[in-house]
Design an enzyme around this catalytic site. Structure first.
Site, mmCIF file in Angstrom:
data_model
loop_
_atom_site.group_PDB
_atom_site.id
_atom_site.type_symbol
_atom_site.label_atom_id
_atom_site.label_comp_id
_atom_site.label_asym_id
_atom_site.label_seq_id
_atom_site.Cartn_x
_atom_site.Cartn_y
_atom_site.Cartn_z
ATOM 1 N N GLY A 153 91.192 12.150 87.117
ATOM 2 C CA GLY A 153 90.009 11.800 87.913
ATOM 3 C C GLY A 153 89.421 10.505 87.371
ATOM 4 O O GLY A 153 90.101 9.718 86.715
ATOM 5 N N ARG A 154 88.103 10.327 87.628
ATOM 6 C CA ARG A 154 87.456 9.077 87.207
ATOM 7 C C ARG A 154 87.592 8.846 85.708
ATOM 8 O O ARG A 154 87.949 7.760 85.257
ATOM 9 C CB ARG A 154 85.959 9.122 87.554
ATOM 10 C CG ARG A 154 85.669 9.003 89.016
ATOM 11 C CD ARG A 154 84.191 9.247 89.272
ATOM 12 N NE ARG A 154 83.925 10.666 89.262
ATOM 13 C CZ ARG A 154 83.507 11.372 90.305
ATOM 14 N NH1 ARG A 154 83.264 10.770 91.439
ATOM 15 N NH2 ARG A 154 83.321 12.668 90.226
ATOM 16 N N ILE A 155 87.301 9.886 84.902
ATOM 17 C CA ILE A 155 87.314 9.698 83.449
ATOM 18 C C ILE A 155 88.751 9.570 82.952
ATOM 19 O O ILE A 155 89.054 8.716 82.107
ATOM 20 C CB ILE A 155 86.548 10.842 82.743
ATOM 21 C CG1 ILE A 155 85.082 10.831 83.192
ATOM 22 C CG2 ILE A 155 86.642 10.704 81.218
ATOM 23 C CD1 ILE A 155 84.249 12.013 82.723
ATOM 24 N N THR A 228 87.510 16.118 75.802
ATOM 25 C CA THR A 228 86.123 15.707 76.058
ATOM 26 C C THR A 228 85.631 16.334 77.369
ATOM 27 O O THR A 228 84.644 15.866 77.937
ATOM 28 C CB THR A 228 86.000 14.165 76.148
ATOM 29 O OG1 THR A 228 86.985 13.687 77.066
ATOM 30 C CG2 THR A 228 86.182 13.498 74.806
ATOM 31 N N ARG A 230 85.777 20.350 78.820
ATOM 32 C CA ARG A 230 85.073 21.612 78.564
ATOM 33 C C ARG A 230 85.939 22.442 77.609
ATOM 34 O O ARG A 230 87.170 22.513 77.784
ATOM 35 C CB ARG A 230 84.849 22.407 79.857
ATOM 36 C CG ARG A 230 83.805 21.827 80.798
ATOM 37 C CD ARG A 230 82.386 21.951 80.240
ATOM 38 N NE ARG A 230 81.383 21.448 81.165
ATOM 39 C CZ ARG A 230 80.914 20.204 81.185
ATOM 40 N NH1 ARG A 230 81.356 19.299 80.329
ATOM 41 N NH2 ARG A 230 79.987 19.861 82.062
ATOM 42 N N GLU A 259 79.165 26.737 72.529
ATOM 43 C CA GLU A 259 78.303 25.633 72.099
ATOM 44 C C GLU A 259 76.853 26.098 72.080
ATOM 45 O O GLU A 259 76.443 26.803 73.009
ATOM 46 C CB GLU A 259 78.454 24.449 73.066
ATOM 47 C CG GLU A 259 79.865 23.882 73.066
ATOM 48 C CD GLU A 259 80.047 22.724 74.054
ATOM 49 O OE1 GLU A 259 79.084 22.376 74.763
ATOM 50 O OE2 GLU A 259 81.147 22.182 74.110
ATOM 51 N N HIS A 278 79.392 17.595 71.744
ATOM 52 C CA HIS A 278 79.288 17.415 73.202
ATOM 53 C C HIS A 278 78.392 16.207 73.539
ATOM 54 O O HIS A 278 77.310 16.361 74.113
ATOM 55 C CB HIS A 278 78.760 18.695 73.876
ATOM 56 C CG HIS A 278 79.084 18.755 75.346
ATOM 57 N ND1 HIS A 278 79.302 19.926 76.025
ATOM 58 C CD2 HIS A 278 79.234 17.772 76.274
ATOM 59 C CE1 HIS A 278 79.553 19.669 77.303
ATOM 60 N NE2 HIS A 278 79.519 18.358 77.481
ATOM 61 N N ILE A 279 78.898 15.036 73.168
ATOM 62 C CA ILE A 279 78.114 13.808 73.340
ATOM 63 C C ILE A 279 78.844 12.783 74.217
ATOM 64 O O ILE A 279 78.575 11.586 74.126
ATOM 65 C CB ILE A 279 77.786 13.169 71.963
ATOM 66 C CG1 ILE A 279 79.054 13.002 71.112
ATOM 67 C CG2 ILE A 279 76.735 13.995 71.225
ATOM 68 C CD1 ILE A 279 78.892 12.114 69.901
#
Ligand code: DGY
Length: 311
Positions: A153-155, A228, A230, A259, A278-279
């Site tokens: 996808g985009r990432i 990065t 889930r 988390e 989770h940043i």
């Protein structure tokens, strides 16, 4: 109208809600379920975060809800079809966090392959007591290696273009080939042909546990896993076993199944794991843009135009 925020957001963006009543929960994240249920009653709009669980019970408690926006691109924590069925507009914050998340994926790839954090722990801990010899403390170079992108996808695409700049060959697995991007392969081929697998698929029933024991067993000896997306996409026990016995060389994880991880997490305690809390989207630019989009979403939904950035 009344807008409930489950956590604080940038004042510049909240200023756009002038004229509405804004109820901001300021306690530790996440807001306890009972409090959420109480405060959502009477709210017309909700801005929530990936750490909130917005299931049917919460949506039902918000009987006047007209709009929900998550402050994230991922919306696996919201029962979207139930909300839609109730006529609630649901929005998210895509695109503006793509570069930030892709940068972090590359940071984790570089860190774990070149053992940056491991070295930092050694120096800080006063354990750098001998000069490093020719065969000591080696890692893996990126040039010429194969990056396997799981979820183009985009990432995923932004990570692929960054990896290409490091001289990596990129292959990918997604439901179908993406127009104009060569290198599509099966999930099994991705596992067996990649030196580094980077996970970018959204969490859904189809992707939960996709990096399972079978996938990890098919990965190359000495390969790396970076996630990065889930935590629930990865079987953490199987990953920890492969990292412990040296089948995998390392992992870079911004997300974990549970988390916050708290103390003594089975992966965070391994020397060949680099973990961040989770940043992925945590840059000034991305986070401010996300705040504006979340506000635009609830305004659009409350004013009957629909979410500005619908899921
Ligand atoms: C997202 O936007 O989904 C990121 O994971 C931040 O939570």
């Amino acid at each position: 109208m009344r807008v409930l925020l489950t956590s604080r957001l940038h004042g510049e963006a909240l200023g756009r809600l002038a004229g509405h009543e804004v109820d901001v929960y300021a306690g530790p994240n996440p807001m306890p379920g009972a409090e959420l249920a109480r405060r959502i009653a009477g709210a017309d709009g909700l801005i929530c975060f990936p750490f909130d669980r917005i299931g049917r019970d919460v949506i039902d408690a918000g009987s006047g809800l007209r709009a929900i926006s998550t402050y994230s691109v991922g919306y696996d924590h919201i029962d979207v079809s139930y909300a839609r069925g109730r006529g609630i507009a649901v929005g998210h914050t895509p695109d503006v966090l793509t570069a930030a998340t892709a940068d972090l994926a590359l940071a984790l790839i570089l860190d774990v392959t070149r053992r940056v954090s491991e070295g930092d722990r050694m120096v800080r801990g006063g354990r750098w007591t001998q000069m490093i010899g020719a065969r000591d403390y080696v890692g893996a170079g990126l040039q010429g290696r194969t990056l396997g992108v799981l979820g183009m996808g985009r990432i995923g695409r932004a990570v692929a273009s960054r990896a290409a700049a490091f001289g990596m060959k990129v292959i990918y697995h997604s439901r179908r080939p993406v127009d104009g991007i060569p290198g599509h392969c099966t999930l099994g081929e991705l596992a067996s042909r990649s030196d580094i697998v980077s996970v970018h698929a959204p969490l859904s029933p189809a992707t939960e546990g996709i990096v399972g024991e079978g996938f990890i067993r098919m990965m190359r000896r000495g390969a790396y896993l970076v996630n990065t997306s889930r935590g629930a996409l990865v079987d953490e026990e199987a990953l920890a076993a492969a990292l412990r016995d040296g089948r995998l060389a390392g992992a870079g994880l911004d997300v974990l199944r549970k988390e916050p991880a708290g103390a003594g997490h089975l992966l965070a305690s391994l020397g060949n794991v680099v973990a961040t809390p989770h940043i992925g989207s945590a840059t000034e630019e991305a986070r401010l843009a996300m705040a504006h989009m979340a506000v635009e979403n609830v305004l659009g939904g409350m004013e009957g135009r629909g979410a500005a950035h619908p899921v």
